[in-house]
Design a protein around this motif. Structure first.
Motif, PDB file in Angstrom:
ATOM      1  N   GLY A   1       4.868  -2.712 -18.569  1.00 30.76           N
ATOM      2  CA  GLY A   1       4.518  -2.022 -19.798  1.00 30.76           C
ATOM      3  C   GLY A   1       3.109  -2.294 -20.288  1.00 30.76           C
ATOM      4  N   ALA A   2       2.483  -3.347 -19.776  1.00 33.27           N
ATOM      5  CA  ALA A   2       1.123  -3.667 -20.200  1.00 33.27           C
ATOM      6  C   ALA A   2       0.086  -2.802 -19.495  1.00 33.27           C
ATOM      7  CB  ALA A   2       0.828  -5.134 -19.925  1.00 33.27           C
ATOM      8  N   TYR A   3       0.491  -2.141 -18.446  1.00 32.50           N
ATOM      9  CA  TYR A   3      -0.434  -1.369 -17.622  1.00 32.50           C
ATOM     10  C   TYR A   3      -0.393   0.104 -18.015  1.00 32.50           C
ATOM     11  CZ  TYR A   3      -0.894  -5.562 -14.833  1.00 32.50           C
ATOM     12  OH  TYR A   3      -1.153  -6.847 -14.421  1.00 32.50           O
ATOM     13  N   ALA A   4      -1.567   0.627 -18.389  1.00 33.38           N
ATOM     14  CA  ALA A   4      -1.626   1.984 -18.917  1.00 33.38           C
ATOM     15  C   ALA A   4      -1.736   3.049 -17.837  1.00 33.38           C
ATOM     16  CB  ALA A   4      -2.815   2.111 -19.856  1.00 33.38           C
ATOM     17  N   TYR A   5      -2.332   2.714 -16.723  1.00 33.08           N
ATOM     18  CA  TYR A   5      -2.580   3.703 -15.671  1.00 33.08           C
ATOM     19  C   TYR A   5      -1.977   3.242 -14.352  1.00 33.08           C
ATOM     20  CZ  TYR A   5      -5.885   5.536 -19.040  1.00 33.08           C
ATOM     21  OH  TYR A   5      -6.450   6.041 -20.176  1.00 33.08           O
ATOM     22  N   TRP A   6      -1.349   4.199 -13.696  1.00 29.46           N
ATOM     23  CA  TRP A   6      -0.634   3.922 -12.457  1.00 29.46           C
ATOM     24  C   TRP A   6      -0.977   4.948 -11.392  1.00 29.46           C
ATOM     25  CZ3 TRP A   6       3.058  -0.043 -11.873  1.00 29.46           C
ATOM     26  CH2 TRP A   6       3.355  -0.753 -13.037  1.00 29.46           C
ATOM     27  N   GLY A   7      -0.929   4.515 -10.151  1.00 28.78           N
ATOM     28  CA  GLY A   7      -1.025   5.449  -9.056  1.00 28.78           C
ATOM     29  C   GLY A   7       0.332   6.054  -8.762  1.00 28.78           C
ATOM     30  N   GLN A   8       0.368   6.946  -7.782  1.00 29.78           N
ATOM     31  CA  GLN A   8       1.613   7.639  -7.443  1.00 29.78           C
ATOM     32  C   GLN A   8       2.474   6.828  -6.481  1.00 29.78           C
ATOM     33  OE1 GLN A   8      -1.196   8.107  -5.880  1.00 29.78           O
ATOM     34  NE2 GLN A   8      -0.553   8.032  -3.733  1.00 29.78           N
ATOM     35  N   GLY A   9       1.885   5.798  -5.915  1.00 33.26           N
ATOM     36  CA  GLY A   9       2.624   4.928  -5.000  1.00 33.26           C
ATOM     37  C   GLY A   9       2.400   5.291  -3.544  1.00 33.26           C
ATOM     38  N   THR A  10       2.557   4.296  -2.691  1.00 27.91           N
ATOM     39  CA  THR A  10       2.461   4.489  -1.244  1.00 27.91           C
ATOM     40  C   THR A  10       3.610   3.730  -0.585  1.00 27.91           C
ATOM     41  OG1 THR A  10       0.977   4.360   0.681  1.00 27.91           O
ATOM     42  CG2 THR A  10       0.873   2.531  -0.873  1.00 27.91           C
ATOM     43  N   GLN A  11       4.271   4.387   0.354  1.00 28.74           N
ATOM     44  CA  GLN A  11       5.471   3.816   0.957  1.00 28.74           C
ATOM     45  C   GLN A  11       5.113   2.859   2.082  1.00 28.74           C
ATOM     46  OE1 GLN A  11       8.977   4.421   0.324  1.00 28.74           O
ATOM     47  NE2 GLN A  11       9.160   2.677   1.736  1.00 28.74           N
ATOM     48  N   VAL A  12       5.694   1.674   2.010  1.00 28.90           N
ATOM     49  CA  VAL A  12       5.593   0.697   3.095  1.00 28.90           C
ATOM     50  C   VAL A  12       7.003   0.453   3.618  1.00 28.90           C
ATOM     51  CG1 VAL A  12       5.029  -1.680   3.723  1.00 28.90           C
ATOM     52  CG2 VAL A  12       3.545  -0.415   2.145  1.00 28.90           C
ATOM     53  N   THR A  13       7.167   0.658   4.896  1.00 28.50           N
ATOM     54  CA  THR A  13       8.464   0.433   5.525  1.00 28.50           C
ATOM     55  C   THR A  13       8.286  -0.561   6.660  1.00 28.50           C
ATOM     56  OG1 THR A  13       9.165   2.691   5.004  1.00 28.50           O
ATOM     57  CG2 THR A  13      10.442   1.498   6.663  1.00 28.50           C
ATOM     58  N   VAL A  14       9.065  -1.628   6.616  1.00 29.83           N
ATOM     59  CA  VAL A  14       8.974  -2.672   7.632  1.00 29.83           C
ATOM     60  C   VAL A  14      10.277  -2.668   8.413  1.00 29.83           C
ATOM     61  CG1 VAL A  14       8.566  -5.104   8.105  1.00 29.83           C
ATOM     62  CG2 VAL A  14       7.525  -4.023   6.087  1.00 29.83           C
ATOM     63  N   SER A  15      10.167  -2.408   9.693  1.00 26.91           N
ATOM     64  CA  SER A  15      11.365  -2.413  10.544  1.00 26.91           C
ATOM     65  C   SER A  15      11.504  -3.766  11.218  1.00 26.91           C
ATOM     66  CB  SER A  15      11.287  -1.297  11.577  1.00 26.91           C
ATOM     67  OG  SER A  15      10.241  -1.543  12.485  1.00 26.91           O
ATOM     68  N   SER A  16      12.744  -4.222  11.316  1.00 26.02           N
ATOM     69  CA  SER A  16      12.982  -5.546  11.904  1.00 26.02           C
ATOM     70  C   SER A  16      13.400  -5.436  13.350  1.00 26.02           C
ATOM     71  CB  SER A  16      14.057  -6.278  11.110  1.00 26.02           C
ATOM     72  OG  SER A  16      15.229  -5.506  11.058  1.00 26.02           O
TER      73      SER A  16
END
Length: 127
Positions: A112-127
């Motif tokens: 809640g302290a952060y006013a601006y956000w990006g849209q996000g980027t997906q990271v997927t780690v396969s085991s």
């Protein structure tokens, strides 16, 4: 208004490294803290790393401490998150965010302290 855009997320193998980037749309000359968060499937958004404007305070969550490194380049309006020794629990959408409300030496963990956000980027780690 500031727009942030993350990039660099992709599918990797366990043990791999990845660097995420966060680009700001304009000169963000006002002082702000940079934060990285992530949201794994079925979980709440989690603070993972933050850096104060001055760069003199860096905070990591216990889940990534020792494996992830946050950095930033003011001149280029860029932020980065170097992620090493990735495992399946790191699979999530990763977001960068900026907080204008704190002092130049402060990092906050709450979203809640952060006013601006990006849209996000997906990271997927396969085991």
């Amino acid at each position: 208004q500031v727009q942030l855009r993350e990039s660099g997320g992709r599918l990797v193998q366990a043990g791999d490294s990845l660097r995420l980037s966060c680009a700001a749309s304009r000169d963000t000359s006002s002082s702000f803290a940079l934060g990285w968060f992530r949201r794994a499937p079925g979980k709440e958004r989690e603070f993972i790393a933050g850096m104060s404007y001055r760069g003199d305070k860096i905070v990591y969550s216990d889940s990534v401490k020792g494996r992830f490194t946050i950095s930033r380049k003011h001149v280029e309006n860029m932020g980065y998150l170097q992620m090493n020794s990735l495992n399946s629990e790191d699979t999530a959408v990763y977001y960068c965010a900026i907080d204008y409300t704190g002092s130049v030496h402060e990092v906050k963990r709450i979203p809640g302290a952060y006013a601006y956000w990006g849209q996000g980027t997906q990271v997927t780690v396969s085991s």
